[in-house]
Design an enzyme around this catalytic site. Structure first.
Site, PDB file in Angstrom:
ATOM      1  N   GLN A 153      19.777  33.923  52.000  1.00 56.81           N
ATOM      2  CA  GLN A 153      20.227  35.088  52.765  1.00 56.81           C
ATOM      3  C   GLN A 153      19.358  36.304  52.462  1.00 56.81           C
ATOM      4  OE1 GLN A 153      24.440  35.535  52.156  1.00 56.81           O
ATOM      5  NE2 GLN A 153      24.913  33.669  53.301  1.00 56.81           N
TER       6      GLN A 153
ATOM      7  N   ASP B 118      26.147  25.170  48.278  1.00 53.88           N
ATOM      8  CA  ASP B 118      27.419  25.109  49.008  1.00 53.88           C
ATOM      9  C   ASP B 118      28.204  23.829  48.715  1.00 53.88           C
ATOM     10  OD1 ASP B 118      26.993  27.572  50.142  1.00 53.88           O
ATOM     11  OD2 ASP B 118      26.133  26.780  51.990  1.00 53.88           O
TER      12      ASP B 118
ATOM     13  N   ARG C 295      34.197  31.328  43.457  1.00 55.25           N
ATOM     14  CA  ARG C 295      34.304  29.861  43.483  1.00 55.25           C
ATOM     15  C   ARG C 295      34.262  29.251  42.090  1.00 55.25           C
ATOM     16  NH1 ARG C 295      30.584  28.206  48.673  1.00 55.25           N
ATOM     17  NH2 ARG C 295      32.172  28.868  50.154  1.00 55.25           N
TER      18      ARG C 295
ATOM     19  N   ARG D 145      35.366  26.251  51.768  1.00 56.16           N
ATOM     20  CA  ARG D 145      34.831  25.092  51.033  1.00 56.16           C
ATOM     21  C   ARG D 145      35.758  24.664  49.888  1.00 56.16           C
ATOM     22  NH1 ARG D 145      30.099  24.533  53.784  1.00 56.16           N
ATOM     23  NH2 ARG D 145      28.915  26.453  54.136  1.00 56.16           N
TER      24      ARG D 145
HETATM   25  C1  S3P Z   1      23.035  30.582  53.625  1.00 57.39           C
HETATM   26  C2  S3P Z   1      22.608  30.750  52.344  1.00 57.39           C
HETATM   27  C3  S3P Z   1      23.434  30.504  51.148  1.00 57.39           C
HETATM   28  C4  S3P Z   1      24.689  29.711  51.490  1.00 57.39           C
HETATM   29  C5  S3P Z   1      25.354  30.164  52.742  1.00 57.39           C
HETATM   30  C6  S3P Z   1      24.398  30.100  53.930  1.00 57.39           C
HETATM   31  C7  S3P Z   1      22.114  30.851  54.734  1.00 57.39           C
HETATM   32  O1  S3P Z   1      23.807  31.745  50.587  1.00 57.39           O
HETATM   33  O2  S3P Z   1      25.607  29.769  50.417  1.00 57.39           O
HETATM   34  O3  S3P Z   1      26.481  29.346  53.034  1.00 57.39           O
HETATM   35  O4  S3P Z   1      22.382  30.431  55.880  1.00 57.39           O
HETATM   36  O5  S3P Z   1      21.075  31.494  54.490  1.00 57.39           O
HETATM   37  P1  S3P Z   1      22.877  32.492  49.494  1.00 57.39           P
HETATM   38  O6  S3P Z   1      21.581  32.735  50.115  1.00 57.39           O
HETATM   39  O7  S3P Z   1      23.576  33.786  49.197  1.00 57.39           O
HETATM   40  O8  S3P Z   1      22.853  31.567  48.310  1.00 57.39           O
END
Ligand code: S3P
Length: 423
Positions: free
Chosen positions: A159, A306, A337, A379
């Site tokens: 993200q 995840d 979590r 989840r």
């Molecule tokens: C995601 C990145 C992950 C993941 C989320 C989706 C994405 O988060 O946990 O469900 O689509 O880029 P983080 O980047 O914060 O780890």
């Protein structure tokens, strides 16, 4: 309990968000087949419409039409990102390069999640932010002209990485990023390469160079490997049968859980391999297995971030101890979590403990019985529903409806595969 038949996992959540956002940025009509229609996907569609894109209603089995305008227009109202961290963080990156002002908010869970990990580097690039709730939402962004960025990220996170790469796209500036431990999912890099951007790797740094162009496109979204994981887990715990999960995305940065399950003694095979928009896709075939404990290393965590709730409930049924190293990041997901996995496992008769940033789980044999508190985390709900399929299990989950955040119809799918009447 036996499993049987063939099912499809819902569309990939990460790819659906990205496809909607990039289509909204292209000037013209894009088509998104196989898109996820869950609450999180709806959050992205809702805010992109407020920013000027036209998006057809999100209905299962239809191809979405997205009409983009090339740039976003200033929203009239606050952008409500619901429960979706991906919507929020990726959008912050896109908005940073637009000369407009927008306020983002979300539900109680999302408002608590840290945003400075994204806003600090975006501010270095030149965007301005007004915090209303400390390091969280609501948050107002004022975007504009951006500078190039070279940034060592505090955590390996797709993200954060995607927000900064998308800022590079809109601002047409170079972005270099370093992930500290392990590589997070790379869907954004793959999509940007498909649009002619240079995204490479040098000395461990991800290097993005402007020069591509987002044009309208057609994409078929693969099934979500993270949603498929719950069906794989149910099959592993079953007493007999075999389940085929058709058309699952098998991007190597997403399927760390399959390697861990194999180490634990599970047999999950693949069939009918294909590819779609730079992403590998195949059917997964999962069967019952007895599991043994393993150690999941810090470097493996970003590739299965995840799937830890699911792997944890499976580990609680294996022989011996399983340790997940360095999983502090789980504290800032849709819920805390890390603590919820441990307390809920204990609540149903399991042995689990958090030591520092590590999670330790000891396998037990008695049927799991007790009450599970999800804190509305999809989840957590689905992982414990999988545990609840064991013979003799009696698990009461306080909120199963939250599964619709990523997996619409999850309880029905679970019933179908157990009855062996899957489609
Ligand atoms: C995601 C990145 C992950 C993941 C989320 C989706 C994405 O988060 O946990 O469900 O689509 O880029 P983080 O980047 O914060 O780890």
């Amino acid at each position: 309990m036996r499993v049987a038949g063939t099912v499809r996992a819902p569309g990939d959540k990460s790819i659906t968000h990205r496809a909607l956002m990039l289509a909204a940025l292209g000037r013209g009509v894009s088509h998104v087949g196989g898109a996820l229609t869950s609450l999180d996907a709806r959050s992205s569609a809702r805010v992109l419409r407020q920013l000027g894109a036209e998006i057809s209603p999100l209905r299962d089995g239809t191809v979405l039409t997205v009409t983009g305008r090339g740039r976003f227009r200033a929203p009239q109202r606050t952008l409500d990102c619901g429960n979706s961290g991906t919507t929020t963080r990726l959008l912050l990156g896109l908005l940073a390069g637009h000369r407009l002002r927008a306020t983002l908010t979300g539900d109680a869970s999302l408002r608590r999640r840290p945003m400075r990990r994204v806003t600090q580097p975006l501010a270095q690039m030149g965007a301005r932010f007004e915090e209303r709730g400390g390091d969280g939402l609501p948050l107002t962004v004022r975007g504009g002209r951006l500078r190039p960025l070279r940034h060592a990220m505090p955590v390996s996170s797709a993200q954060i990485k995607s927000a900064l790469l998308l800022a590079g796209v809109v601002g047409e500036v170079a972005v270099d990023l370093l992930e500290p431990k392990g590589r997070s999912r790379d869907h954004t890099e793959r999509m940007l390469q498909a649009f002619g951007y240079q995204v490479g790797e040098r000395d461990g740094w991800i290097e993005f160079r402007p020069g591509g162009r987002i044009e309208p496109f057609d994409i078929q979204v693969p099934g979500d490997p993270s949603s498929a994981a719950f069906l794989v887990g149910t099959s592993i715990l079953a007493e007999g049968g075999e389940l085929r999960i058709a058309g699952v995305g098998l991007n190597p940065t997403r399927i760390g859980y399959l390697a861990v399950l194999q180490r634990m003694g599970a047999r999950v095979s693949t069939d009918a391999a294909d590819s779609s928009f730079g992403e590998p896709v195949a059917d997964l075939i999962a069967r019952p297995a007895s599991l043994r404990g393993t150690e999941v290393t810090a470097g493996e965590i970003p590739g299965l971030i995840d799937e830890i709730p699911l792997l944890a409930v499976l580990a609680s049924r294996g022989s011996g101890e399983t340790i997940f190293r360095d999983v502090g990041e789980l504290r800032v997901k849709e819920s805390d979590r890390l603590s919820l996995i441990a307390t809920n496992l204990r609540a149903v008769g399991g042995k689990a403990e958090v030591r520092g940033d590590d999670l330790h789980i000891e396998g037990v044999g008695l049927p799991p019985r007790g009450r599970v508190r999800t804190a509305a985390d999809h989840r957590i709900a689905m992982a414990f529903a999988v545990l609840g399929t064991l013979p003799g299990a009696r698990i009461a989950i306080d909120d199963m409806a939250c599964a619709a955040v990523s997996f619409p119809g999850f309880p029905e799918t679970l019933r179908r595969i157990r009855a062996g009447r899957s489609r």
